[in-house]
Design an enzyme around this catalytic site. Structure first.
Site, short mmCIF file in Angstrom:
data_model
loop_
_atom_site.label_atom_id
_atom_site.label_comp_id
_atom_site.label_asym_id
_atom_site.label_seq_id
_atom_site.Cartn_x
_atom_site.Cartn_y
_atom_site.Cartn_z
N HIS A 1 0.82 -1.17 0.00
CA HIS A 1 0.01 -0.06 0.10
C HIS A 1 1.15 1.41 0.06
O HIS A 1 0.34 2.37 -0.45
CB HIS A 1 -0.77 0.04 1.23
N ARG B 1 -11.16 3.20 -2.81
CA ARG B 1 -10.83 2.14 -1.76
C ARG B 1 -11.36 2.65 -0.58
O ARG B 1 -10.81 3.38 0.13
CB ARG B 1 -9.44 1.97 -1.79
N ARG C 1 -15.75 1.23 -3.99
CA ARG C 1 -15.77 -0.18 -3.64
C ARG C 1 -15.98 -0.26 -2.16
O ARG C 1 -15.52 0.41 -1.37
CB ARG C 1 -14.16 -0.66 -4.03
N GLU D 1 -11.23 -10.55 -9.50
CA GLU D 1 -10.10 -10.72 -9.03
C GLU D 1 -9.59 -11.91 -8.32
O GLU D 1 -8.54 -12.28 -7.76
CB GLU D 1 -9.82 -9.36 -7.91
N ASN E 1 -4.04 -6.88 -9.10
CA ASN E 1 -3.14 -6.99 -8.16
C ASN E 1 -3.58 -8.49 -7.49
O ASN E 1 -2.64 -9.36 -7.31
CB ASN E 1 -3.13 -5.90 -7.02
N ASP E 2 -4.67 -8.70 -7.26
CA ASP E 2 -5.08 -9.94 -6.45
C ASP E 2 -5.23 -10.88 -7.55
O ASP E 2 -4.97 -12.36 -7.27
CB ASP E 2 -6.48 -9.75 -5.63
N ARG F 1 1.13 -11.53 -2.87
CA ARG F 1 1.41 -9.89 -3.52
C ARG F 1 2.22 -9.12 -2.51
O ARG F 1 2.88 -8.22 -2.92
CB ARG F 1 -0.03 -9.47 -3.93
N CYS G 1 -8.88 -1.88 -12.82
CA CYS G 1 -8.39 -1.04 -11.90
C CYS G 1 -7.15 -1.42 -10.76
O CYS G 1 -6.78 -0.70 -9.81
CB CYS G 1 -9.73 -0.65 -10.60
C1 PEP Z 1 -6.61 -5.45 -6.89
O1 PEP Z 1 -6.51 -6.41 -6.23
O2 PEP Z 1 -6.15 -5.33 -8.34
C2 PEP Z 1 -7.17 -4.11 -6.67
C3 PEP Z 1 -7.21 -3.22 -7.23
O3 PEP Z 1 -7.63 -4.20 -5.13
P1 PEP Z 1 -6.62 -3.83 -3.96
O4 PEP Z 1 -5.33 -3.52 -4.47
O5 PEP Z 1 -7.08 -2.66 -3.16
O6 PEP Z 1 -6.45 -5.40 -3.38
MG MG Z 2 -8.07 -6.68 -4.52
#
Ligand code: PEP
Ligand code: MG
Length: 550
Positions: free
Chosen positions: A187, A294, A330, A429, A452-453, A463, A500
């Site tokens: 983050h 978020r 979200r 995701e 990302n997920d 991750r 996203c």
């Molecule tokens: C993702 O998982 O790509 C996403 C946008 O959500 P976060 O990074 O907040 O898990």
């Molecule tokens: Mg995610």
């Protein structure tokens, strides 16, 4: 010259003083002291605490309305609460000790007293007592909460930063980030990209606390941090800095231009944000909407569940500020790496695969209902869309829809305005959501791919883990094929699809995204103009899906 090499996770070059993040959990030791002096020190620390809380209350009021300011106002009153101060004085006089020890002990006793009460509301006040106690202690010990005690902006160094720590940082004091741990998906990295500042993670032990106060050069593109550069290195940095300034100037010409390819394919270029504060960056970078808000920032920044009104104010602020442009909010995505103490989530062996995101909301209908009510209320003030994270099954989406319907019914009965046609979307995701994308598409208005997920779950790669190196590969054909499958399913069923996750800003993949006919890319505000510039040079019909081959 001291050269440190890590992983560049947000591009850009900067020069600044290295400042090490200060955690606020300093240890207090008991010493003998002069009571009168200690009483005066307490009075000074109380005064300072109240001044800080007044500033925080004002900030909260401006960002999220009166209700959010109340917490700080209550804390402010508590600093001088008669019983609390009597308690401190009794310890001080009984122990003839330093005031830090007396405050710490009195805080413990007082919070235990609240925690043992029968009433759930009073029990929850124990956390407030500890918070106020911590603030007074910090002021007594000269520790700066929020981490940065500097007049000038700094390069913020840390072992790593938790999401709850990053939300509290004073962003105007940060030029760049440098962390020993972390990963490109951490983050801190996401925050750096939102802010458009350089960041390096994975510096390990080479980043030493003794470097605090030294002037350093950071290059977030190549992951390099340098102290006392030799002549050649300094020149390289300066050249790069000049190029960066020129590039930024050129990108300004992209403002006000359409997000369209040379052959007329339009893509919505939206922004990812983490708090209402980020809307300023969306606007200054000419983002055409918010593709991912978020909402967990509200939960991470609080000591207790944010109320419906607090949430409503935050969502309404963003929706109104975006003036009719789409704002996709979200629902709560905590758990895994985003821990919030007051949720009291069970400790899990595999938190990324545990009770997180929509699973928490479906297990705790009251928490979910509060958020949905706030979201629907905000829908009367702009083009709000609601998005659910971590969907794996059709039944989950049906439950979410049921919860939305019931909230809409409540609001209608109460005569509270909302938009009954608020779009509902889901994040793609998990591999499960890709495999059943046709069925899910029939139950919602849009898909947004959380790469990302999706990368984490498709490749079975954590991750957060920096050591996975080349194994964590968002360009892996399996990830890209999953994206293509989701895009085809969306379009077959007449809904739109975007990305996203961080991959959306990866310019090397833009031709692949164009070949997949994606409708939207939501990226950090600082990536909007570079993406637009690239899009406007592209020819969609010549793009292909070569990268999906192994
Ligand atoms: C993702 O998982 O790509 C996403 C946008 O959500 P976060 O990074 O907040 O898990
Ligand atoms: Mg995610």
């Amino acid at each position: 010259m001291i050269l440190m090499q890590g992983k560049g996770v947000s591009a850009g070059v900067e020069k600044g003083t290295l400042y090490f993040y200060q955690r606020t959990d300093a240890t207090v030791t008991k010493t003998a002291a002069d009571i009168e002096t200690e009483k005066q020190r307490l009075a000074d620390a109380q005064k300072k605490s109240i001044e800080q809380l007044e500033v925080l209350a004002e900030k909260a009021r401006a960002e999220a309305g009166d209700e959010s300011a109340i917490l700080f106002e209550t804390h402010s009153m508590f600093v001088e609460d008669e019983d609390y101060v009597d308690n401190i004085m009794s310890v001080l006089e009984a122990e003839q000790c330093n005031i830090e020890y007396a405050v710490q002990e009195a805080g413990k006793q007082f919070s235990a007293m609240f925690a043992n009460m029968d009433d759930a509301y009073m029990q929850a006040r124990a956390a407030d007592v500890l918070d106020v106690t911590r603030r007074i202690l910090n002021n007594l010990m000269g520790i700066v909460a929020g981490g940065i005690d500097s007049e000038e902006p700094v390069i913020l160094a840390a072992d790593d930063l938790a999401p709850s720590e990053t939300v509290q940082l004073d962003k105007s004091k940060i030029l760049a980030f440098a962390t020993q741990g972390g990963s490109g998906n951490s983050h801190t990295a996401i925050l750096a990209r939102t802010m458009g500042i350089p960041a390096i993670c994975g510096l390990g032990d080479s980043l030493k606390a003794e470097y605090a106060g030294r002037v350093a050069y950071i290059d977030g593109e190549v992951g390099r941090l340098v102290i006392e550069p030799d002549e050649l290195t300094e020149k390289t940095f300066q050249d790069k800095y000049a190029k960066q300034a020129e590039m930024r100037r050129l990108l300004q010409t992209m403002k006000g231009q359409e997000d369209v390819t040379l052959d007329g394919k339009h893509i919505n270029v939206y922004c990812n944000i983490g708090s209402p504060d980020d809307v300023a960056a969306v606007k200054s970078n000419d983002g055409q909407g918010v593709g991912l808000f978020r909402s967990e920032f509200l939960y991470l920044a609080s000591n207790d569940y944010p109320t419906e009104d607090e949430q409503f104010e935050a969502y309404k602020t963003v929706a109104s500020a975006m003036e009719g442009k789409r704002v996709i909010i979200r629902t709560l995505d905590i758990g895994a790496d985003k821990q919030v103490d007051y949720f009291q989530l069970e400790k899990e062996e595999n938190p990324a695969m545990g009770v997180r995101a929509i699973r928490i909301c479906l297990n705790r209908p009251e928490v979910f209902r509060t958020q949905l009510r706030a979201l629907y209320r905000a829908s009367a003030y702009g083009k709000v869309a609601i998005m659910f994270p971590m969907i794996t099954s059709v039944w989950e989406l049906k439950e979410c829809r049921r919860a939305c319907k019931s909230v809409m019914q409540e609001l209608a009965e109460e005569g509270i305005p909302f938009n009954p046609d608020t779009e509902i979307g889901i994040m793609i995701e998990t591999p499960a959501s890709v495999f059943i994308a046709d069925e899910l598409a029939k139950l919602c208005d849009f898909f947004s791919v959380g790469t990302n997920d999706l990368t984490q779950y498709t490749l079975a790669c954590d991750r957060q883990c920096n050591d996975l190196g080349k194994f964590f590969d968002p360009h892996h054909p399996a990830v890209l094929r999953a994206l293509k499958m989701a895009a085809d399913a969306a379009h077959r069923n007449g809904i739109w699809i975007g990305i996203c996750g961080e991959l959306g800003a990866d310019l090397s993949l833009l031709p692949t995204f164009l070949a997949m006919d994606l409708d939207e890319l939501s990226v950090s505000p600082s990536s909007v103009l570079p993406l637009r510039a690239e899009l406007r040079k592209s020819i969609a019909k010549t793009c292909d899906l070569k990268l999906l081959e192994c």
